[in-house]
Design a protein around this motif. Sequence first.
Motif, PDB file in Angstrom:
ATOM      1  N   UNK A   1     -15.603 -18.676  31.950  1.00 40.67           N
ATOM      2  CA  UNK A   1     -15.022 -18.712  33.292  1.00 40.67           C
ATOM      3  C   UNK A   1     -13.523 -18.464  33.200  1.00 40.67           C
ATOM      4  N   UNK A   2     -13.033 -17.617  34.094  1.00 40.24           N
ATOM      5  CA  UNK A   2     -11.600 -17.324  34.125  1.00 40.24           C
ATOM      6  C   UNK A   2     -10.861 -18.557  34.645  1.00 40.24           C
ATOM      7  N   UNK A   3      -9.767 -18.955  34.015  1.00 42.33           N
ATOM      8  CA  UNK A   3      -9.040 -20.159  34.448  1.00 42.33           C
ATOM      9  C   UNK A   3      -8.499 -20.022  35.869  1.00 42.33           C
ATOM     10  N   UNK A   4      -8.372 -21.162  36.534  1.00 44.62           N
ATOM     11  CA  UNK A   4      -7.788 -21.182  37.879  1.00 44.62           C
ATOM     12  C   UNK A   4      -6.330 -20.728  37.816  1.00 44.62           C
ATOM     13  N   UNK A   5      -5.938 -19.986  38.833  1.00 43.65           N
ATOM     14  CA  UNK A   5      -4.572 -19.479  38.906  1.00 43.65           C
ATOM     15  C   UNK A   5      -4.405 -18.083  38.351  1.00 43.65           C
ATOM     16  N   UNK A   6      -5.400 -17.601  37.599  1.00 42.08           N
ATOM     17  CA  UNK A   6      -5.319 -16.235  37.071  1.00 42.08           C
ATOM     18  C   UNK A   6      -5.512 -15.234  38.206  1.00 42.08           C
ATOM     19  N   UNK A   7      -4.801 -14.105  38.186  1.00 40.00           N
ATOM     20  CA  UNK A   7      -4.993 -13.101  39.243  1.00 40.00           C
ATOM     21  C   UNK A   7      -6.436 -12.617  39.296  1.00 40.00           C
ATOM     22  N   UNK A   8      -6.945 -12.487  40.499  1.00 38.80           N
ATOM     23  CA  UNK A   8      -8.314 -11.990  40.675  1.00 38.80           C
ATOM     24  C   UNK A   8      -8.315 -10.585  41.267  1.00 38.80           C
ATOM     25  N   UNK A   9      -7.575 -10.387  42.342  1.00 44.93           N
ATOM     26  CA  UNK A   9      -7.454  -9.054  42.946  1.00 44.93           C
ATOM     27  C   UNK A   9      -5.977  -8.738  43.143  1.00 44.93           C
ATOM     28  N   UNK A  10      -5.638  -7.486  42.845  1.00 49.20           N
ATOM     29  CA  UNK A  10      -4.242  -7.076  42.987  1.00 49.20           C
ATOM     30  C   UNK A  10      -4.173  -5.581  43.263  1.00 49.20           C
ATOM     31  N   UNK A  11      -3.072  -5.182  43.888  1.00 53.60           N
ATOM     32  CA  UNK A  11      -2.775  -3.774  44.155  1.00 53.60           C
ATOM     33  C   UNK A  11      -1.563  -3.366  43.321  1.00 53.60           C
ATOM     34  N   UNK A  12      -1.511  -2.077  43.000  1.00 54.68           N
ATOM     35  CA  UNK A  12      -0.394  -1.535  42.224  1.00 54.68           C
ATOM     36  C   UNK A  12       0.272  -0.448  43.053  1.00 54.68           C
ATOM     37  N   UNK A  13       1.588  -0.574  43.233  1.00 50.80           N
ATOM     38  CA  UNK A  13       2.349   0.382  44.033  1.00 50.80           C
ATOM     39  C   UNK A  13       3.545   0.884  43.228  1.00 50.80           C
ATOM     40  N   UNK A  14       3.923   2.124  43.495  1.00 52.52           N
ATOM     41  CA  UNK A  14       5.074   2.733  42.830  1.00 52.52           C
ATOM     42  C   UNK A  14       6.282   2.671  43.749  1.00 52.52           C
ATOM     43  N   UNK A  15       7.432   2.323  43.185  1.00 57.25           N
ATOM     44  CA  UNK A  15       8.686   2.318  43.942  1.00 57.25           C
ATOM     45  C   UNK A  15       9.290   3.717  43.865  1.00 57.25           C
ATOM     46  N   UNK A  16       9.499   4.322  45.019  1.00 58.67           N
ATOM     47  CA  UNK A  16      10.073   5.661  45.061  1.00 58.67           C
ATOM     48  C   UNK A  16      11.597   5.636  45.081  1.00 58.67           C
ATOM     49  N   UNK A  17      12.184   4.452  45.191  1.00 55.95           N
ATOM     50  CA  UNK A  17      13.637   4.310  45.103  1.00 55.95           C
ATOM     51  C   UNK A  17      13.933   3.024  44.346  1.00 55.95           C
ATOM     52  N   UNK A  18      15.196   2.845  44.005  1.00 63.31           N
ATOM     53  CA  UNK A  18      15.568   1.711  43.159  1.00 63.31           C
ATOM     54  C   UNK A  18      15.304   0.379  43.848  1.00 63.31           C
ATOM     55  N   UNK A  19      15.535   0.312  45.154  1.00 64.22           N
ATOM     56  CA  UNK A  19      15.400  -0.947  45.883  1.00 64.22           C
ATOM     57  C   UNK A  19      13.978  -1.197  46.385  1.00 64.22           C
ATOM     58  N   UNK A  20      13.056  -0.301  46.062  1.00 61.53           N
ATOM     59  CA  UNK A  20      11.650  -0.442  46.451  1.00 61.53           C
ATOM     60  C   UNK A  20      11.486  -0.532  47.966  1.00 61.53           C
ATOM     61  N   UNK A  21      12.343   0.175  48.685  1.00 63.42           N
ATOM     62  CA  UNK A  21      12.163   0.248  50.136  1.00 63.42           C
ATOM     63  C   UNK A  21      11.033   1.202  50.505  1.00 63.42           C
ATOM     64  N   UNK A  22      10.837   2.230  49.677  1.00 63.24           N
ATOM     65  CA  UNK A  22       9.749   3.180  49.889  1.00 63.24           C
ATOM     66  C   UNK A  22       8.710   2.979  48.788  1.00 63.24           C
ATOM     67  N   UNK A  23       7.512   2.606  49.194  1.00 64.57           N
ATOM     68  CA  UNK A  23       6.434   2.329  48.249  1.00 64.57           C
ATOM     69  C   UNK A  23       5.289   3.311  48.458  1.00 64.57           C
ATOM     70  N   UNK A  24       4.621   3.627  47.359  1.00 58.45           N
ATOM     71  CA  UNK A  24       3.444   4.493  47.424  1.00 58.45           C
ATOM     72  C   UNK A  24       2.319   3.856  46.618  1.00 58.45           C
ATOM     73  N   UNK A  25       1.162   3.620  47.228  1.00 61.75           N
ATOM     74  CA  UNK A  25       0.052   2.984  46.499  1.00 61.75           C
ATOM     75  C   UNK A  25      -0.437   3.867  45.348  1.00 61.75           C
ATOM     76  N   UNK A  26      -0.641   3.242  44.208  1.00 59.85           N
ATOM     77  CA  UNK A  26      -1.231   3.923  43.058  1.00 59.85           C
ATOM     78  C   UNK A  26      -2.715   3.608  42.937  1.00 59.85           C
ATOM     79  N   UNK A  27      -3.064   2.337  43.048  1.00 59.11           N
ATOM     80  CA  UNK A  27      -4.460   1.918  43.004  1.00 59.11           C
ATOM     81  C   UNK A  27      -4.563   0.586  43.739  1.00 59.11           C
ATOM     82  N   UNK A  28      -5.676   0.381  44.424  1.00 54.07           N
ATOM     83  CA  UNK A  28      -5.854  -0.824  45.233  1.00 54.07           C
ATOM     84  C   UNK A  28      -7.101  -1.585  44.793  1.00 54.07           C
TER      85      UNK A  28
END
Length: 439
Positions: free
Chosen positions: A235-262
């Motif tokens: 069993x995976x321990x409590x508190x471990x990530x279960x679902x997550x999305x990955x996004x790319x920052x198109x600028x340094x401040x991450x104001x513009x994001x683009x999904x890579x995988x969901x």
Amino acid sequence: MVQPSIGKDLESANGSEESSNTKLQKDGFQIEEPKTKKEMWYEWIRSRLRYYMILELLFSICLVLILWKQYHISSQISSIHSEFRDFKLDIESNRISKPTDTINLDGGNKKLEEFVEQVMKDIKNPSIENNQKSKEYPKQIIPTEDNSSPNNSVSQINAASLILGATVDSSRSSNSDNNPSIGRDQSGYVLIDRSDPPSDKAWCSNEENPILTIDLAKYIRPISVSYQHSKWSGMVPDGAPRRYDVLACLDYYCNNLEPLVSNCEYRATGDNKQEQFCSIPFNRNHSSIGKIQFHFRQNHGNVMKTCAHTIRVFGETKEVPKVKEMTLKRAETCSKLTYDYHHHSWTYNMWDYKNCTVLYSNDCCTECPECCDECLIEDTNFDTFGFCFGFMIVVPILIFAIGFILITTVLLFIAAVIGLFEIAKLQIDCLFRKRKQST
């Protein structure tokens, strides 16, 4: 006849009082004996110590520690140099005895490696060496051309590796237990690429749906991401990530994001697979990604705190990291840290540079696994004490300078007000005089 007798009686009485007073003074007078040399030296030392300031004492202590540290390092360096001189003499004697023989490069390299190992064994404690061999640590694998993509111009790397230069952007990530308001930022534990992450070294956040932002070591075209929790079974321990999305920052401040995988999922499997991958679909626009975000949507157990242990981001890059070979300097670094860890714990904890980047980049985990288990992202070392000492000196000077400037400004302001008041008073007096003269 009566008066002279009375005068004599008064004189005799006065004389008796004076004699009694002098007698009392003589009886009450104490002659102070001269002090011995030992007491004089003791009082002189006490009087001198009272004039020493706290900063002077701290400076003296730091100076003694620095000199001791330099002596310790110089003694080790001199011993290594003497070994090298002996080794050089052996090589020259062999060349003189066999001038016609050709030099076998492989044999020479092997002999050099044996010599380096022998020097390191002289520095280390043999009992520690046997203990170290009982616990093996995985070496940091830096990809080369052998495991690159079919295109020879690019290579595949884990761009989220602390050893290669990746960092956690704490200012654009959720609040973490590893980055307190007062203290050192230890968020980089999640970027240490190790086969068995320890349970107490993780990036943790109490926020709902926390965000982790990573500055990648190289600009890459992302291929896949993976997550690995500390070792579990069934069993995976409590508190471990279960679902997550990955996004790319198109600028340094991450104001513009683009999904890579969901909707990537980390779940329990029949074979207890610790590292689980999530592929990123190919996109030509993703050819140069330098910053990436993980948005954790759900954790196991639906608890408040989410803890991520090891995150990897694989991608293709044209900047191929060079494979670091074990040089003499790296071997010296590992041996010195190992020796100080087991024999000079105070020196190791307070003075040595021993953060996780130093230990893993120099491949010291095989020689000193305990050092890697206890390493910090930002450690206490000689620079820390130098900063504190400089802070203790600079801050009082700044406070004094600011106070002097403020007091001077206030005094000048008061003087200016008084001057204006006097000028106004003189003008009023002049007006009254003119009116009197006119009347």
